[in-house]
Write a protein that holds these residues in place. Structure first.
Motif, short mmCIF file in Angstrom:
data_model
loop_
_atom_site.label_atom_id
_atom_site.label_comp_id
_atom_site.label_asym_id
_atom_site.label_seq_id
_atom_site.Cartn_x
_atom_site.Cartn_y
_atom_site.Cartn_z
N ASN A 97 0.85 -1.03 0.05
CA ASN A 97 -0.08 -0.17 -0.07
C ASN A 97 0.77 1.36 -0.06
O ASN A 97 0.33 2.47 -0.07
N PHE A 98 1.97 1.04 -0.18
CA PHE A 98 2.93 2.38 0.08
C PHE A 98 4.27 1.97 -0.72
O PHE A 98 4.48 0.83 -1.34
N ASP A 99 4.98 3.09 -1.17
CA ASP A 99 6.04 2.78 -2.10
C ASP A 99 7.29 2.29 -1.49
O ASP A 99 7.95 3.04 -0.83
N HIS A 100 7.69 0.95 -1.71
CA HIS A 100 8.86 0.53 -1.30
C HIS A 100 10.10 0.63 -1.78
O HIS A 100 11.23 0.24 -1.41
N GLY A 101 10.00 1.45 -3.01
CA GLY A 101 11.36 1.59 -3.95
C GLY A 101 12.40 2.21 -3.32
O GLY A 101 13.43 1.63 -3.14
N PRO A 102 12.16 3.50 -2.51
CA PRO A 102 13.06 4.01 -2.00
C PRO A 102 13.59 3.26 -0.46
O PRO A 102 14.62 3.74 -0.13
N LEU A 103 12.80 2.69 0.02
CA LEU A 103 12.93 2.07 1.21
C LEU A 103 13.96 0.88 1.13
O LEU A 103 14.54 0.34 2.16
N GLY A 104 13.75 0.02 0.09
CA GLY A 104 14.67 -1.24 0.08
C GLY A 104 14.28 -2.26 0.94
O GLY A 104 15.10 -3.14 1.15
N PHE A 105 13.01 -2.37 1.26
CA PHE A 105 12.70 -4.06 2.02
C PHE A 105 11.13 -4.09 1.34
O PHE A 105 10.59 -3.47 0.67
N VAL A 106 10.76 -5.46 1.56
CA VAL A 106 9.63 -5.96 1.33
C VAL A 106 8.75 -6.22 2.54
O VAL A 106 9.17 -6.78 3.42
N GLY A 107 7.53 -6.18 2.39
CA GLY A 107 6.52 -6.29 3.40
C GLY A 107 6.24 -4.93 4.13
O GLY A 107 6.46 -3.94 3.78
N GLY A 108 5.20 -5.20 5.03
CA GLY A 108 4.61 -4.06 5.73
C GLY A 108 4.14 -4.47 7.02
O GLY A 108 3.87 -5.57 7.34
N SER A 109 3.33 -3.44 7.69
CA SER A 109 2.46 -3.85 9.08
C SER A 109 1.38 -2.79 8.93
O SER A 109 1.33 -1.91 8.71
N PRO A 110 0.22 -3.65 9.07
CA PRO A 110 -0.95 -2.77 9.86
C PRO A 110 -0.50 -2.11 11.20
O PRO A 110 0.30 -2.69 11.88
N VAL A 111 -1.08 -1.17 11.48
CA VAL A 111 -0.73 -0.45 12.91
C VAL A 111 -2.25 -0.27 13.58
O VAL A 111 -3.29 0.05 12.93
N TRP A 112 -2.05 -0.72 14.87
CA TRP A 112 -3.67 -0.49 15.62
C TRP A 112 -3.33 -0.40 17.10
O TRP A 112 -2.51 -0.70 17.67
N VAL A 113 -4.54 0.21 17.55
CA VAL A 113 -4.85 0.01 18.95
C VAL A 113 -6.06 -1.23 19.13
O VAL A 113 -7.14 -0.94 18.44
N ASN A 114 -5.56 -1.93 19.69
CA ASN A 114 -6.56 -3.33 19.83
C ASN A 114 -6.43 -3.70 21.36
O ASN A 114 -5.73 -4.46 21.72
N GLN A 115 -7.38 -2.78 21.99
CA GLN A 115 -7.38 -3.09 23.38
C GLN A 115 -8.39 -4.19 23.78
O GLN A 115 -9.42 -4.15 23.75
N ALA A 116 -7.61 -5.17 24.08
CA ALA A 116 -8.19 -6.36 24.28
C ALA A 116 -8.47 -7.08 25.60
O ALA A 116 -8.94 -8.19 25.94
#
Lengths: 232, 592
Positions: B381-400
């Motif tokens: 969902n974002f441009d990895h080109g300048p970052l040089g890595f594969v993959g990503g993360s959702p980010v959340w508040v998951n107050q369980a």
């Protein structure tokens, strides 16, 4: 649930959870009274006298009395730990305990052959031997509070071993079980008068927040209740 | 059970096994499901208030695998000697009826479509050289469009609560705008938002991200699923992860499938049945059934079947394949074989923000699947080109629902003491006035990260333990650090009084002593090439065509999303093709 054995105990247990007890209750006097009573009112089933004194002192240093309330010994953490020693957990029946037992990198986790009850026995004996050697024959429980704290820090951070047990492994076992005793349901012997939960603002076994999902930053208004229905 | 032969054997009574058993009995097959743990019924042992017991539950592992009988060994590198995982900590596999599906949280995602063809997509966008040396980046061999009906079906069975973005191409709600198109709405509206989640929603939007309600298999209202079983509305009691849900609000095999399945006379569930191996014919081309140990009588039992479904927990699937001789074990030196290859995990780190003393976060209020997330840095969902890595993360508040023992043992965070003077003061502040934000990210597969049989240690039945060779790699560490950096402005926008960012450190070694996540994956991966995958796109063994291997073991990479939704969809996908194709003409559904 254990029924408290004396009127005085009932009275102090009832007060323990309330803020007024600690603010106005003659803190030191009550603490001393509870201390001597808690040592007498529960007879340890697993730990011997010297181990029991060690445990009471160590629990109180790990979770000390302060303006926020009583220490872990007063809250029954030593009783909790003693009772845990004769559970499947205490006997190591929840852990993979087949050999060969080898030392490895710390990040690969616990590799001793000792279940918790044996770990405590070896490590407390070795800790008291160490104290006797360095403090003119005294035991850990006989040291001053600052000396006890200094020793626990040495166990936590040092590279020494207590019997077969790395001191930091023992310390972490002690820290974890002390906090379990303070914050578990009182049916296991700790968290007397729900004072551990009151401290944090945890409502215990209420477990129904249908009408309290989002308080927009306001505190939840009810105090804790235990599985047996005890309130504070 | 007196029959020595049945149509199908299903190994494991978790989500994957229960789905397959339901589908196969619907197709008219006689099915025996073998579960090595105990029978588990919420009405018996998960009831209120006795289950509202943190010590007995999450701390002493009431619903988790008892390692005293069997565990894994773990090492970080090929030249190390693996040692047993003696105490549960980093990950918590389940045991007993319901499996990990009984003690899970309930976060119920679909999949990021780009993740299904990650290799193809990375190569198309950034070129082949973008893939780091030693990374086994692969495609699943199945598309989102093919899986969509099965995601839909699983959500309806689970009673999933959520808010859509688009349905059939039209904007239908304020859901996740990175989520793929849906054929239908969620069965239930999104869960309510706790205070911390609502703060995250507005702060993330202010920073320019795109917050959405986590899809949760926690019922936001009373619900009856297509099998006719009922769920009650979630009351945010906070006892999801590590517990059975006394409100019958969290989806589990026990609540959502087994009550219907148990009524089918063609279905038999045998508990305390530890499967030792899948038996093969003389050519190792067909399974003839299984051998299992009846843990009550301590006797070995042989049971024959035409079809064997391996649907235990991820690494138990791989273990059973290795013990049974199904497929060729992976060899990292020669880069040959497939069983154990592409063993993956997830990266997860937690950051904490402290609010003013007037703001109470009431951390004990929660639901395991509920929360607010952003997908701006997940998948592609974002441009990895300048970052040089594969993959990503959702980010959340998951107050369980934060319970006091876990909170106290974990400590107040930041630089505060973990015991002694100052501990209680800091702990009270943290418990009353802080919130946490997770980066729950992908983990790529690497040539020297894999599963095989341990040469030294064995389980209680004399079989070699499974050995994990696993470590964090630079690609995934840099991905985590990048995404955690994006959390900082959200925390600032919340007006936090202080904060600490949790992230993987350069060169960090996998630590088995600290809970991270139970989202293990791979080792028996699906794909289009039998040289680099264990099962075909229908999760059928390339080598033994009447064996199907269902679960997160099929994932070629660890994805940013929680795995259960994908596992359930793959289970329904495989079941559909078994029913419509395989049973009519048993044999390989894809020619190798």
């Amino acid at each position: 649930m254990k029924i408290p054995s004396s009127t005085r105990r009932n009275f102090t247990a009832g007060l323990l959870g309330s803020a007024s007890f600690w603010m106005y209750g003659g803190h030191k006097v009550w603490a001393d009274a509870l201390q001597s009573e808690s040592l007498q009112s529960y007879e340890p089933k697993y730990f011997n006298r010297e181990e029991w004194l060690f445990l009471n002192a160590a629990c109180a240093r790990i979770f000390p009395a302060d303006a926020h309330g009583p220490d872990a010994a007063l809250l029954g953490a030593p009783e909790f730990i003693d009772r845990q020693m004769d559970t499947p957990y205490g006997h190591g029946e929840l852990w993979y305990m087949s050999g060969p037992f080898k030392e490895g990198a710390p990040n690969l986790g616990y590799q001793l052959s000792l279940p918790p009850r044996d770990l405590y026995r070896q490590a407390i004996a070795a800790a008291n031997t160490y104290v006797r050697d360095h403090h003119q024959g005294q035991t850990f429980a006989q040291l001053t509070i600052p000396e006890q704290i200094a020793l626990l820090k040495l166990f936590e951070q040092g590279t020494m071993t207590l019997g077969a047990v790395p001191a930091h492994t023992f310390f972490e076992q002690l820290r974890q079980n002390t906090l379990e005793g303070v914050f578990s349901d009182p049916l296991y012997g700790g968290n007397k008068a729900l004072a551990g939960w009151t401290l944090l603002g945890f409502p215990g076994a209420r477990a129904d927040f249908m009408d309290w999902v989002n308080q927009k930053g306001a505190p939840y208004p009810f105090g804790p209740v235990s599985i047996s229905g005890e309130t504070a | 059970m007196c029959a020595k032969k049945v149509d199908a054997i299903v190994i494991g009574a978790g989500w994957a096994g229960s789905i397959l058993a339901k589908e196969l009995t619907e197709a008219g097959l006689s099915v025996v499901m073998l579960e090595r743990g105990d029978e588990r019924a919420t009405a018996v042992e998960g009831d209120y208030p006795s289950s509202i017991d943190e010590l007995r539950g999450a701390i002493r592992h009431r619903l988790f695998q008892n390692l005293s009988q069997s565990t894994v060994t773990i090492r970080n590198t090929l030249d190390q000697e693996a040692l047993p995982y003696r105490r549960l900590a980093a990950f918590l596999p389940g045991e007993g009826v319901g499996g990990a599906g009984l003690h899970w949280s309930g976060v119920h995602f679909r999949v990021a479509p780009d993740d299904l063809a990650l290799r193809t997509n990375v190569v198309a966008r950034y070129g082949k050289n973008f893939i780091p040396e030693g990374m086994n980046l692969q495609d699943y061999g199945v598309t989102y469009e093919e899986l969509e009906p099965f995601f839909d079906k699983a959500e309806k069975v689970f009673g999933t609560s959520g808010e859509p973005y688009t349905i059939k191409g039209k904007i239908a709600g304020n859901g996740n705008r990175f989520a793929p198109d849906r054929s239908d709405a969620f069965p239930l509206p999104a869960m309510g938002e706790v205070y911390s989640a609502s703060l995250f929603r507005s702060a993330a939007a202010n920073v320019g991200y795109h917050p959405y309600a986590l899809p949760a298999a926690n019922a936001s209202a009373q619900y009856t699923n297509p099998y006719g079983v009922q769920m009650g509305p979630c009351n945010f009691c906070g006892y999801c992860s590590g517990y059975d849900c006394y409100m019958y609000s969290k989806a589990s095999p026990n609540v959502n499938i087994l009550p219907a399945l148990r009524q089918d006379p063609k279905f038999t569930l045998i508990t305390k049945a530890h499967v030792l191996k899948v038996n093969l014919d003389a050519d190792n081309k067909k399974a003839t059934g299984v051998s299992y140990l009846d843990l009550r009588t301590k006797k070995q039992v042989e049971l024959d079947a035409d079809l064997v479904i391996i649907s235990a927990f991820q690494f138990h699937n791989v273990h059973l394949m290795l013990l049974s001789g199904i497929g060729q074990p992976y060899n990292p030196q020669q880069n040959t074989g497939t069983v154990g290859r592409n063993f993956v995990y997830q990266t997860i780190t937690t950051s904490r923000a402290w609010l003013s003393p007037k703001q109470y976060t009431n951390l004990f209020v929660g639901a395991g699947g509920a929360g607010v997330a952003i997908d701006d840095f997940n998948s592609m969902n974002f441009d990895h080109g300048p970052l040089g890595f594969v993959g990503g993360s959702p980010v959340w508040v998951n107050q369980a629902g934060v319970k006091p023992i876990a909170a106290a043992v974990g400590g107040p965070g930041g630089k505060a003491p973990t015991w002694g003077e100052g501990y209680k003061e800091a702990m009270v502040d943290t418990y009353r006035h802080s919130l946490t934000i997770d980066a729950h990210g992908s983990n790529m597969a690497y040539r020297d990260v894999y599963l095989d049989l341990d040469p030294t240690y064995s389980n209680a039945y004399g079989q070699p333990l499974l050995r994990m060779t696993f470590n964090w790699k630079d690609n995934d560490i840099r991905m985590n650090q990048y995404v955690v950096g994006k959390i900082e402005p959200i925390i600032k926008a919340m007006g936090a009084t202080k904060y600490s960012l949790g992230m993987l450190k350069d060169g960090e070694v996998f630590d088995t002593r600290r809970y991270q996540t139970t989202h293990l994956g791979g080792g028996a991966i699906m794909g289009t090439d039998p040289k680099t995958s264990c099962v075909n796109r229908y999760l059928q063994s390339w080598d033994v065509s009447n064996v199907f291997v269902i679960g997160a073991s099929a994932f070629p990479q660890g994805m940013g999303y929680n795995p259960t939704g994908m596992v359930a969809a793959l289970a329904y996908w495989a079941a559909y093709h078994i029913r419509t194709t395989y049973l009519k003409n048993p044999g390989p559904m894809v020619q190798a």
